[in-house]
Design a protein around this motif. Structure first.
Motif, PDB file in Angstrom:
ATOM      1  N   ASP A 245     -13.959  89.668 -17.642  1.00  0.00           N
ATOM      2  CA  ASP A 245     -13.345  90.102 -16.275  1.00  0.00           C
ATOM      3  C   ASP A 245     -11.881  90.116 -16.321  1.00  0.00           C
ATOM      4  O   ASP A 245     -11.429  88.722 -16.309  1.00  0.00           O
ATOM      5  N   ILE A 246     -11.019  91.206 -16.049  1.00  0.00           N
ATOM      6  CA  ILE A 246      -9.875  91.061 -16.133  1.00  0.00           C
ATOM      7  C   ILE A 246      -9.016  90.370 -15.148  1.00  0.00           C
ATOM      8  O   ILE A 246      -7.987  89.722 -15.307  1.00  0.00           O
ATOM      9  N   THR A 247      -9.587  90.459 -13.765  1.00  0.00           N
ATOM     10  CA  THR A 247      -8.952  89.875 -12.633  1.00  0.00           C
ATOM     11  C   THR A 247      -8.919  88.422 -12.688  1.00  0.00           C
ATOM     12  O   THR A 247      -8.223  87.732 -11.964  1.00  0.00           O
ATOM     13  N   SER A 248      -9.934  87.721 -13.532  1.00  0.00           N
ATOM     14  CA  SER A 248      -9.791  86.340 -13.687  1.00  0.00           C
ATOM     15  C   SER A 248      -9.569  85.788 -15.095  1.00  0.00           C
ATOM     16  O   SER A 248      -9.685  84.520 -15.373  1.00  0.00           O
ATOM     17  N   ASN A 249      -8.963  86.655 -15.923  1.00  0.00           N
ATOM     18  CA  ASN A 249      -8.676  86.233 -17.142  1.00  0.00           C
ATOM     19  C   ASN A 249      -7.075  85.950 -17.171  1.00  0.00           C
ATOM     20  O   ASN A 249      -6.266  86.649 -17.515  1.00  0.00           O
ATOM     21  N   THR A 250      -6.807  84.346 -17.352  1.00  0.00           N
ATOM     22  CA  THR A 250      -5.751  83.816 -17.287  1.00  0.00           C
ATOM     23  C   THR A 250      -4.921  84.081 -18.668  1.00  0.00           C
ATOM     24  O   THR A 250      -3.742  83.860 -18.934  1.00  0.00           O
TER      25      THR A 250
ATOM     26  N   LEU B 205      -4.076  79.487 -10.857  1.00  0.00           N
ATOM     27  CA  LEU B 205      -5.168  80.542 -10.534  1.00  0.00           C
ATOM     28  C   LEU B 205      -6.754  79.760 -10.450  1.00  0.00           C
ATOM     29  O   LEU B 205      -7.540  80.670  -9.998  1.00  0.00           O
TER      30      LEU B 205
END
Lengths: 104, 233
Positions: free
Chosen positions: A62-67, A103
């Motif tokens: 998931d790109i939105t949570s990939n630090t 994040l």
């Protein structure tokens, strides 16, 4: 089993290091083959970079949570400015820690 | 006339700065090897039996996710195929040396040792002691790699998971590959490889690794042929 795999991998690798040092092989590759050989480390290492950043458990994470993406962008900037492996590790890893902390 | 020991010492001196990168790399491998399920002995001895850092890390990672043997060996072979190029490149300088020398230098022929010694060879192509330079740069790297691996194996369990040390690998590889991107040939390579990782990520057995690497090499080579940029660039 693992020992056998290590030894076979070692023999394969040694063979590739040794093969052109024997008289049975031509000393020169064709220009296209030389180019392909030169691109091997770029292609393989870059593939691993992309996979390490974007894949998780055999799927695109998931790109939105990939630090890791944020840390990698920062690291790419460090590479561009310094070309230093040490600085890239020394600054890139704390970037990931910071991204994870902020994040989380 | 340069003596063999002068040449050996020069190889060691030329290789020294690179060890800054080798030490943490070897330690990371030691940590990852044990974490991925290899025994400490397997991890440590892989550094002398295989002696090729990147492929050792891939080996460990593929063992950790139970990759079939053919894929594992294929990945190691694909990753180390670049040594063919090094071998071809230095053969011009050392192919007339005795067999035992060629076997020893082939074993020591890593990215870093090759990188420093080929520069020396190109500068002094007729130096009869030149094989001692690669011996020096190669043995230095070999020694540092064994020590670094041991440090990683011993320290492995002391490092908490939040440190995300695995991320060091893409960092090192970025630092190696990004400066190599100099023309549309390399851009075609990494763009194609990147696209293939996303397109084939769902395939079993980490097949994406070989597909993306081979497709990237093919795209770059085709680009080079098309724009007449083939050769060493």
């Amino acid at each position: 089993m693992i020992w056998a795999l290590i030894i076979i991998s070692g023999l394969i690798t040694f063979a590739m290091r040794f093969v052109f040092l024997t008289p049975v092989m031509p000393a020169k590759l064709s220009p296209a083959a030389t180019t392909a050989m030169r691109l091997v480390p770029i292609a393989v290492l870059w593939t691993i970079v992309v996979a390490e950043i974007f894949l998780s458990n055999g799927a695109v994470a998931d790109i939105t949570s990939n630090t890791r993406i944020l840390a990698a962008i920062g690291a790419a900037f460090i590479v561009w400015r310094t070309k230093s492996v040490i600085l890239t590790i020394g600054l890139g890893l704390p970037l990931l820690w910071a991204a994870n902390y902020l994040l989380a | 006339m340069i003596s063999r020991w002068d040449e050996f010492r020069q190889g060691v001196r030329d290789g020294l700065p690179l060890q800054l990168g080798i030490l943490p790399f070897g330690a990371v491998f030691g940590v990852l090897g044990v974490e991925s399920g290899l025994t400490p002995a397997q991890t440590f001895f892989m550094s002398s039996l295989l002696f090729a850092g990147t492929s050792q890390i891939i080996f460990a990672q593929l063992v950790a996710i139970a990759t079939p043997i053919a894929i594992l060996l294929g990945s190691v072979a694909a990753l180390n195929a670049r040594h063919l190029l090094y071998s071809a490149s230095i053969s011009e300088y050392i192919r007339d040396k005795p067999l035992k020398w060629r076997i020893l230098l082939a074993y020591l022929l890593t990215d870093e040792a090759y990188a420093v010694s080929i520069l020396r060879y190109q500068k002094r192509p007729h130096n009869p002691m030149m094989h001692y330079h690669l011996l020096g740069s190669g043995l230095l790297l070999w020694s540092v790699w064994q020590i670094a691996t041991l440090v990683g194996v011993l320290a492995g369990n002391a490092i908490p998971e939040e440190m995300a040390l695995g991320f060091v690998i893409p960092l090192i590889f970025m630092a190696i590959t990004l400066p190599l991107i100099k023309s549309r040939v390399e851009v075609a390579t990494i763009a194609t490889s990147t696209a293939c990782v996303f397109a084939f990520a769902h395939l079993p057995y980490n097949l994406w690794l070989l597909i993306a690497a081979i497709a990237g090499i093919a795209a770059g080579t085709i680009t080079a042929v098309y724009f007449k940029q083939t050769g060493d660039a």
